[in-house]
Every structure is written in structure tokens, then in C-alpha cells.
Scaffold this motif. Structure first.
Motif, PDB file in Angstrom:
ATOM      1  N   PRO A 112      11.661  23.289   6.163  1.00 42.63           N
ATOM      2  CA  PRO A 112      10.920  24.510   6.530  1.00 42.63           C
ATOM      3  C   PRO A 112      10.833  25.502   5.366  1.00 42.63           C
ATOM      4  N   VAL A 114      10.616  24.726   2.255  1.00 41.44           N
ATOM      5  CA  VAL A 114       9.607  24.234   1.310  1.00 41.44           C
ATOM      6  C   VAL A 114       8.252  24.811   1.688  1.00 41.44           C
ATOM      7  N   PHE A 115       7.943  24.726   3.013  1.00 49.63           N
ATOM      8  CA  PHE A 115       6.620  25.212   3.438  1.00 49.63           C
ATOM      9  C   PHE A 115       6.558  26.734   3.456  1.00 49.63           C
ATOM     10  N   GLY A 117       7.670  28.321   0.971  1.00 43.49           N
ATOM     11  CA  GLY A 117       7.511  28.661  -0.441  1.00 43.49           C
ATOM     12  C   GLY A 117       8.762  29.225  -1.080  1.00 43.49           C
TER      13      GLY A 117
END
Lengths: 232, 451
Positions: A112, A114-115, A117
Motif C-alpha cells: 500500500p 508503494v501506491f 508513493g
């Protein structure tokens, strides 16, 4: 309940068209979920439990009715906004854990972030911390296949919590676990609820667990709440 | 999602399916390899031909043609056709050639004179056209005399031959040929005797007016045979002789019966003259001056545009062949990516459930196909380059046995490689558009239920 509820569901309906025939999975549900509560949703297969949870989790969009979370309308959000909602407001765990088999426990937990950012180093640090919190500090490098069912579900819990969600949605989290492990997992959710005031909505048909841990039980039948709802 | 993470995810997924990634990238590699070698071959050909022309001064050469009707195209020593024919009465004689040489911008002018002869060396003999070339032209940079030297003056008793005719005459060592004696046998007609004879006795061979005469000349120089015929006509005749000794050889005053049609006031004149320009810039000025004198002109520089157009067409044809391979490779990428979506259906659902946006998923798949293109494109450049080198080597091996020099048949300017890789990535990204969109539209509810 004097405070405004964290989740407010009104006249929620979801109709699927299967083979040209409309089938109502949810047919007008009204439900309020208070912040910091532990709500269990039960019912027979096909009663609409998972549909309700998918709608609350922003994975699905309703055919009619509204969902408000923390005062903001979730139903009617576009795909991009729904993705943002999923990664910042809710955390979900599933019966089949839904871990990515090619990734390690740590990599699954950081997904999560990673998405969202988040920077790689920070991601790793936080993922390790959350794995530690669910008691898997020593198993960060293991892949799902190398973990037991209970351990996999713990990884899933860590992943659901890492973004600091307001609500944890659990869809039959014990369905694939033996009774002892199942108790441990629900106990973990109970602890999070009590210690961290995390709002938990758990779909389950294991009556004993539901009765032992949930502070409130909502029963669904044929897409309607038959017990424990909030009639408008 | 950060772009670097999307790249990470794409690469991780490609690594996971190594064999399939390798096979798909191989498709791109072969396509790009074919394209690279095709284009580099086209460029190589163009470069070699252009270079050969430039080295041979062909672009600064204007062929001057006498007036009157042109010879038919089938003429054995057919001169190129003039763009604008000259006046019917214009005679190309020594005075006219001298006038050409005096034109501003003209470096040198000489008549094109050649005659058929039997050329002998040792015990071997071959029919050849012997070309009369002034020393100045033989000494110009156009001719590559690799062994020996050019004759020093128009009266020197020596000839320059090319390597091909030497081999045909049995001499495989050009260096050893320098200094050897070549025999030039010509035919002449005794006109006085001709007048007293009838046709029957001529063909019966009794007291024929036709006589043969052999003159001997030392070989002073041997020219290298250039690939792509770069000698530009000068050395095509294989034997070059200075005007002085050529004038002393008894021979017919014409080389073709067509020449007889040009007789004006009893004079034949030359069938053509060569004008060398000081610079290509003088072309238009000199040409119009020559035309004012009543002569027709032909300049290869005029053909350059047509040649360039022909090369462009050839490039396109070669690229089209390479494109077929690329299209097949692109279909391979689409297929691989769709397979990948089906296999990772649930994973896509998981990524969406934890907050991946449609754009994130699209980017991951997009980068995946781009990476296949990049790897395949880079490998294709190496493959195309290596294959071309190998082919070049084989051709060289074959040609070196015939005494031809090494030639790079393929040309690899940097833009070919950069362009090929960019093209491969572009094609791959285009191939990834549909699969990426399809992945982005995956319904997470359905995907999470998927086994």
C-alpha cells in the motif's frame, strides 16, 4: 450514540445482472458504524455480506443508496478517487489472505505504501515495524508459501494497517484457518480495536467467534438487515 | 506510485517469467536485427557508391557530345544520352576540344578516343577497347594507380592497365606486371588496295586490304579495381594509352559504324569529349557555355537527384522487409502481455484493493512492454551488427579470391542504433497500450474471487 457515526449507509443497494437477469445482492441497507466499534456482519451464503463489505471498502460501487465515511460521500466517487480512498481510509483482509505469492512478507506489507508513493527506505522501515507488531518480526523475508495460514493472515493484517486506515474491513478472515488460529486472528483484531480504537467491521458466519468478540452483530438475509441494523 | 517503483514492479514481473520474457524479447531482437542490417546495408551501398563517384571526379565530369541524331541505345560503346542535344552541324574536332578547354571553370578537356584492339601479354590475348587518355587525366586523383605510376607525358611510350585485364591475361601479381610488355594489335585498311579489289576477293581472303599491326608498350602502372565501378569510365577500358604513341598506331579512324554517320564535310570528329570542371559549382555555367557552342552535354551530377531518390526508395523497400519482422514481434508482445494479465489477474485485484489506481496498473504493464522493447531493441542492434559483419566477412572472403579489395558493405551511423532502440521501445509501448488498458480495467471484486 450521540456522536456522528464514522460510517453512515443509507438505502444501499447493489444489483448484479447475471445472464441478463438482475439479481439484487443488497436491497436497501441502512447501517451506522460508530468510530472505534467492533461490528460483525453475519448471514448465510449469498445474503449480501461480502457485497456490503466490498462496497464499504470501495472495491465496488452501489447501484443505489449512499455510503458516507467520516462525513465524506464514498458512493459516487470516480475510479481515481476510489483508489485514493482504498489506500488511505480503509484496510481490508480476506478469507484467502490475498497476498502476492512472488513477494516476501515485507514486500507484501509495504505494497500500500508503494501506491501511496512513500519513499523506499521509509516503506521498508514501516513494513518491518508492522510485521513486528503482528508477531512476525523474524519472518520478513519469507514468501507466503513458506508461511502458515495464520502467519499469512497476520501479514495481511499488517498490510491492511500500514497506511493507518480509519476502518479495518475483514471478509471471513478465519474461513481458511483452524479454530485455534482463527481465535488468535480475531483476538488480534480485538486487541487492535480495544488498544488502538480501530473501527473493525468483520464478516463472518462463525457464530462462536462473532459472539465472543463482536460488540455488535448485524444479521443479513437476502440483501436486507434482519437484525441489529439502524432503521432510518 | 513513483515511476521508479513502477519500473521495479515491471522488471520483477519480467524476471518472474524469464523464459517467456526472453522469447518475446527475442522476437523484437530478430525484428530489430533485420531492420538494422537492412537499413545499414542500404546506407552502406549509398555511401560506397557516392564515395566512389566522388573519388572518381564523376560529379565534376561533363561529357560533351557532338550535334546530330543520337546513336541507338544498343550501341556497344554507347555514350550517355545528352539532356539537350546539340546543333546538327556542330563538329567535335580538335579545335572544338581546345575551345572547350579554354572555357572558364574547365580544368581539362580531352576527346574520348578509343579503339578496339587485341591486347596480348605473354601467350594470352584478349579483345579490349584501348582508350586514349592524356597524361593529365591519368595523373588526376580520379584514377587509383596502386602499382607503378601514371605515364608522365602524352608522348611517353607506356600504358596503364587495370587489374582485371591483367588477371584475364594471366598475370595475378599486379606488382610483377609493371615493366612487362603488352602487345596491342590493331586492324587497318589499305585504302589504295581496297579500290582495286572486289568484294569477293576481300572475303575470300586473297590479297586482303585489311592488315594487322602490333605495337609493344611497357606497362608503367596498374590501377586498382574499385568496387561499385568507381573508376567512372576511365579505367573501364582496361588499357589506357597516351595520345602520342596512340597516334602512331595504324588503325581505323572510327570504332563503330555509327561514327560514320557523323561525317561532316568529310570529317568525322570525335564521338564525345570529356570536360573536367575545376569545381562542381561551375557545372551550370560550363554546361550552358558548352551548349552555346552547339554541343550536347551529359553530367552525372544531374543524375544525382535521381540516384538519391532511388536510394531513398531502396531504403524504404529494405525497411519494409524489416517492418514485417517488427509487426510479428509486436503481436508477440501483445500476446505475452495479455497472457500476463490473465496469470496475474488476482494480483492486479490485490494491488487495486490496497490502493493502486488504474494509472498505476497501466504504468506497470506499460513499462513491462517497454522493457521488453528496450532489451529486444538493444539485443537486436547487436544481432544486426554481428550478422552484418559476418555477411561482410563472407562476401570479402569470396571477393578476395577474385582479387577485389575489402569493402564495408554495411554502414552503421550511430543514428541507426539509437533509432532502432527508440523504435523498438516505441513499438513495444504501442503494443502495450491495449494490454495495459485492459489490466487497468480489471474489476477488483471479480479479480479477488479469481483462482
Amino acid at each position: 450514540m450521540t456522536d456522528a457515526p464514522l460510517v453512515r449507509v443509507r438505502a444501499l443497494a447493489r444489483t448484479y445482472v447475471i445472464g441478463g437477469v438482475p439479481v439484487a445482492a443488497l436491497a436497501g441497507v441502512d447501517l451506522d458504524v460508530a468510530a472505534g466499534s467492533f461490528t460483525a456482519v453475519t448471514g448465510a451464503s449469498g445474503s449480501g455480506k461480502s457485497t456490503l463489505l466490498n462496497l464499504l471498502g470501495g472495491l465496488d460501487t452501489p447501484s443505489a443508496g449512499t455510503i458516507e465515511v467520516d462525513g465524506a460521500l464514498v458512493s459516487g466517487l470516480d475510479r481515481e478517487a476510489l483508489a485514493r480512498y482504498r489506500r488511505s481510509v480503509v484496510g481490508m483482509i480476506f478469507q484467502s489472505f490475498n497476498l502476492v505469492p512472488s513477494r516476501t512478507a515485507l514486500e507484501n506489507v509495504e505494497l500500500p505504501l508503494v501506491f501511496a508513493g512513500v519513499d523506499k527506505k521509509e516503506r521498508k522501515r514501516r513494513a518491518a515495524e508492522f510485521l513486528d507488531r503482528v508477531g512476525l518480526g523474524g519472518r520478513t523475508g519469507h514468501r507466503p508459501a513458506e508461511l502458515s495460514g495464520g502467519e499469512q493472515q497476520r501479514v495481511a493484517v499488517a498490510r491492511a494497517l500500514i497506511n493507518g486506515p480509519r476502518i479495518l474491513l475483514a471478509d471471513e478472515p478465519t474461513g481458511n484457518l483452524d479454530s485455534r488460529t482463527a481465535r488468535e486472528i480475531v483476538g488480534l483484531l480485538d486487541g487492535l480495536n480495544r488498544e488502538r480504537r480501530l473501527t473493525v467491521v468483520m464478516v463472518s458466519h462463525e457464530e462462536s467467534l462473532v459472539r465472543e468478540f463482536a460488540r455488535r452483530i448485524v444479521r443479513l438475509r437476502d440483501g436486507r438487515i434482519v437484525d441489529g441494523g439502524d432503521a432510518a | 506510485m513513483r515511476p521508479a517503483d513502477a519500473v521495479d514492479f515491471a522488471l520483477a514481473s519480467l524476471r518472474q517469467r524469464r523464459l517467456r520474457t526472453f522469447l518475446t524479447a527475442s522476437g523484437v531482437m530478430i525484428g530489430i536485427g533485420a531492420l538494422v542490417s537492412m537499413i545499414s546495408f542500404g546506407k552502406g551501398l549509398q555511401k560506397n557508391v557516392t564515395r566512389a563517384f566522388e573519388a572518381s571526379d564523376l560529379f565534376t565530369t561533363v561529357t560533351v557530345l557532338p550535334g546530330g541524331a543520337e546513336k541507338p541505345g544498343g550501341d556497344p560503346d554507347g555514350k550517355p544520352r545528352a539532356k539537350a542535344p546539340g546543333r546538327a552541324d556542330a563538329l567535335l574536332d580538335d579545335a572544338a576540344v581546345a575551345a572547350l578547354a579554354r572555357l572558364p571553370g574547365v580544368a581539362m578537356a580531352y576527346p574520348d578516343v578509343s579503339f578496339p584492339a587485341l591486347v596480348g601479354l605473354g601467350d594470352r590475348r584478349e579483345f579490349r577497347l584501348v582508350q586514349v587518355v592524356p597524361a593529365a587525366a591519368v595523373n588526376s586523383s580520379a584514377l587509383r594507380i596502386r602499382w607503378g605510376r601514371a605515364y608522365g607525358s602524352d608522348d611517353e611510350n607506356g600504358v596503364v592497365v587495370n587489374r582485371t585485364v591483367l588477371r584475364q591475361l594471366g598475370e595475378t601479381e599486379p606488382a610483377a606486371a609493371v615493366g612487362r610488355t603488352i602487345r596491342i594489335t590493331t586492324v587497318s585498311i589499305d585504302l589504295a588496295r581496297l579500290a582495286t579489289l572486289n568484294l569477293a576477293s576481300i572475303f575470300s581472303g586473297a590479297s586482303s586490304p585489311v592488315s594487322q599491326e602490333t605495337a609493344e608498350f611497357p606497362i608503367v602502372g596498374v590501377t586498382e579495381v574499385m568496387a561499385f565501378g568507381g573508376e567512372g569510365g576511365l579505367a573501364e577500358s582496361a588499357v589506357m594509352i597516351p595520345p602520342g604513341p596512340a597516334g602512331r598506331i595504324k588503325r581505323l579512324p572510327f570504332s563503330s559504324v555509327w561514327d560514320l554517320f557523323r561525317i561532316r564535310d568529310g570529317r568525322i570528329g570525335y564521338s564525345a569529349a570529356t570536360v573536367r570542371l575545376a569545381s562542381l559549382r561551375d557545372l551550370d555555367r560550363v554546361r550552358s557555355k558548352v551548349q552555346d557552342l552547339g554541343f550536347g552535354t551529359f553530367a552525372l551530377a544531374d543524375q544525382l537527384e535521381e540516384v538519391t531518390r532511388a536510394f531513398r526508395f531502396m531504403d524504404m523497400a529494405l525497411a519494409a522487409v524489416g517492418m514485417i519482422a517488427i509487426v510479428v514481434a509486436a503481436l508477440g508482445i501483445v500476446n505475452t502481455m495479455i497472457m500476463s494479465i490473465l496469470e496475474r489477474y488476482r494480483e492486479i485485484g490485490v494491488m487495486k484493493a490496497v490502493g493502486a489506481s488504474d494509472g498505476d496498473i497501466k504504468r506497470i504493464f506499460f513499462f513491462e512492454s517497454g522493457a521488453i522493447g528496450l532489451a529486444g531493441g538493444a539485443a537486436g542492434c547487436v544481432l544486426g551488427w554481428a550478422t552484418s559483419l559476418l555477411i561482410n566477412r563472407l562476401i570479402d572472403l569470396y571477393l578476395s579470391r577474385q582479387g577485389m579489395p575489402h569493402v564495408a558493405y554495411f554502414s552503421f551511423p550511430a543514428w541507426i542504433f539509437l533509432g532502432a532502440v527508440a523504435f523498438a521501445v516505441l513499438v513495444s509501448l504501442a503494443s502495450g497500450i491495449y494490454p495495459a488498458r485492459r489490466a487497468a480495467r480489471v474489476d477488483p471484486v471479480v479479480a479477488l474471487r479469481h483462482d
